[in-house]
Every structure is written in structure tokens, then in C-alpha cells.
Enzyme design. Sequence first.
Site, short mmCIF file in Angstrom:
data_model
loop_
_atom_site.label_atom_id
_atom_site.label_comp_id
_atom_site.label_asym_id
_atom_site.label_seq_id
_atom_site.Cartn_x
_atom_site.Cartn_y
_atom_site.Cartn_z
N CYS A 97 37.49 33.56 41.35
CA CYS A 97 38.03 34.31 40.28
C CYS A 97 38.26 35.68 40.50
O CYS A 97 38.93 36.57 39.81
CB CYS A 97 37.44 34.09 38.91
SG CYS A 97 37.43 32.29 38.24
N HIS A 129 44.84 32.40 33.23
CA HIS A 129 44.00 32.90 34.17
C HIS A 129 44.37 32.19 35.66
O HIS A 129 43.93 31.18 36.13
CB HIS A 129 42.65 32.10 33.82
CG HIS A 129 41.44 32.42 34.94
ND1 HIS A 129 41.55 33.70 35.95
CD2 HIS A 129 40.33 31.86 35.21
CE1 HIS A 129 40.36 33.53 36.66
NE2 HIS A 129 39.75 32.41 36.26
N CYS A 132 33.50 36.39 36.23
CA CYS A 132 32.61 35.45 36.45
C CYS A 132 33.01 34.71 37.76
O CYS A 132 34.24 34.42 37.98
CB CYS A 132 31.96 34.29 35.36
SG CYS A 132 33.45 33.52 34.88
N GLY A 185 32.89 30.95 40.43
CA GLY A 185 32.68 29.62 40.14
C GLY A 185 31.31 29.19 41.12
O GLY A 185 30.72 28.28 40.87
#
Length: 421
Positions: free
Chosen positions: A119, A376, A406, A408
Site C-alpha cells: 500500500c 484504494h 499500513c 499488508g
Amino acid sequence: MSSPQQRLSSIANQLSGPSAAAAKQKLLVKNPDDVVITLAVRTPLTKARKGGLKDTSLDNLLISILTSVRERSNLDPNLVEDVCVGNVLCPGSAYIARSAVLAAGFPVTAAASIANRFCSSGLLAIQNIANQILAGSIDVGVAVGAESMSTNPDSGAPEMSSQIMSHPLASQNKQPMGQTSENVAAQFNISREMHDQFAAKSYQKAERAQKAGWFNDEIVPVRTTTKDPKTGEVKYVVVDQDDCIRYGTTAESLGKIRSAFPQWKPNATTGGNASQITDGAAAVILMKRSRAQELGQPILGKFCGATVAGLEPRIMGIGPSIAIPKILTKFGLTKDEIDIFEINEAFASMGAYCVKKLDLDEAKVNPRGGAIAIGHPLGCTGARQVVTAFSELRRQNKRVAVTSMCIGTGMGMAGIFVSEH
């Protein structure tokens, strides 16, 4: 008499203090060697498999955003030495990135690479280009974050070796993201009501921003084709606005949506309080301040630095609660000195936890809504947050923004940016 540990701590504080103070001073002063951003734009973010970009492959998405960068910057494309593309899902992405750079009208001398930290890939792309500029490897570069989740589905973690699967920490990376959201909710007592309240605020902020036209200076249109799934008819379209925002969303309406993961307690994550699967891209041009002034380029602001921190993958969502304090410490800043926090809303569980844990002013957090409301696209979000942050800093006439994601596999990443005005 103080203990050895106390003496070591005192020495460490003495060593880190001046460094943090110097970093803070440099943050607020304009310096010829600052790595500045001269253009920051993004495509609309649209619903995967349903929205305006559902039939736009990654290569065409990259060609579109890079063509917009070339045309809008009024920068000689021959000056661009490297393009770093943050992307997570696309097979053969390194081939596609380099090919798209050339097809978008950049010269053969412009190189390309891929950055993948899930991300935060878009922010990592920015950091990679900035670090090259600081090191003197290049003078001018472009950082991009892009993802076509319609054409490159997220299949989760691959099969891994017995050594990994028998390791108590490494094996956690096999847990699906939905499970990690429920882990955060269970471990930190984030109730279903807290999830829905956080998500509703994201939708309401995004609705307000879209109706007020705040996104207009962020977005560059995408000229593409879309195929009617029933008739097969292909149409040429111009996609020029986000299509994920659900107007009129309330905590009460979200509370009626059933759990997305009934197999994992406490069953608090739903399709309404988690980030949307999305297509989109964002890009920024970076160079030193002295170079921008020499070229007559507008300066939006500067990239000051970024950091990353690891944590247990099973609660990966709380990464910003670790990465944000870490980067603030590096720059000798307090949370009250930050004007805007762009925190990735992968799930409402992690968003609600991070805001509560860091005791943040909610008005400063994602003032235009976040990933729950606008989507996202995995590789895009880290760059999209930067585009949004600069636009919002201008609107509010504020200076300092922190972006954070954050990650994954159990990490958090954060960056600091300062607006020019």
C-alpha cells in the site's frame, strides 16, 4: 547514582537532540538543496470492475497520467532522467513501466523502475526518486503510483515454504487482510459502532469535498474506452471525477450492512467500513529547489523525508501508529505541529485505532475523506495522498502534512511534506 541503562539513555538523548533540532530547522527553511515537488496530479479513482476505468489496463493508465505530467508541467521531457512507478499487482510491471514512459512521449534517455511495498508503493516511489536526487544520481525524476485492480485482481499471499509456515511471525503473512482487520478490532476493542462512525465521517468528508470542487485541482481526466458488459459495445469516454463516493452515508446506514468476514471474530468489518477496490494513478515531479528555480518551474512544496517501521503482520493495520511517531521524532516535531494527516483507511478498524492511539484531532485527519470513501488502488494510494495533501494545504493555507500507510506484510510507512506558501 544512575544505572548504566539510564546513563546510556541520557547519552542517546544528547546525541539525538541536536540532530532532531537541526532537522526541524531545515524543515521550515527554504534551501537550494531541498527536494521539491513541481507538479502533483492524479487520475480519478473509480470502482474496480464497475467504474469508468474498469477496462483501462495498467499500461494505458500509466500512459495517460504520464502524458498529463508531460503536457501540464511545461518541462522539457528530455530533462526527466528516471520514472519510478509504485505498483503491486501487475505481472510484468517492469516491462510495462518502461514501455509506458516511452509511449507517453518521454525520450529514450528516460529510465524506469518499479517500487513495490504494497500500500505504500507510491510513497516509496517518491522516496526512491528523492533519494536519487539527493545522492546526485539524477537531477529530475517522476514518481508514480498506479494500480488497475479491475484487470489485475489481488489474489493474496502465494504459497510459501514450510520454513515460513512453521515460523510464528512469518506465517502471519498468509492471513488475509480481512482477518488482520478483525484481529485489530478484537485486540484493541474497536467496536462495530466505532468502525461505522469512522467510515461515515470519511464518506461525509469526501462528499463535502467533491460537492465543493476541492478535488478539481488534483484530478487530470483520462480519455479511454469502456465496454458494456451486456452488449459488448465499446465506447470512448472521458473519466474526470471519482465515482466511489456514496452520498448521504451515515453510521446508521452502514450499521445495516452485514459482516464481510463472519468466519473471524468480532465480525466488525464490512463492505461499507473498509477501503474500496479501485483503479487509479497519481504522479509527482521532483527536483532540487535550485534546479526548479533555474527552469522556472512552480514549486508546490518539498519532500522532507520518509521512514518505515515493522510490526506483527497479524495486526498490520496499526502501522501508522508506529511510523508516525517515528518520523515526528526524527524531525523533532509534535503531532500538534502537523496541519494535515493523510492516513490510509485500509479498514475502519485501523483508522479508528490510529486516531485514538495517537490522540489526533479528527479535523486534521483525511479532511477530504480517505480510502473508505474514495477508494484504494494499492500502488497508487501512497502517491495519491501526497497529491491530496498539497491541494488541501493550499486550500487551508497551511504548511506541514504527514502521509502514512499500513502495509499488508506488517509495516507502517510515513512521510513529511511542507507546502511552499
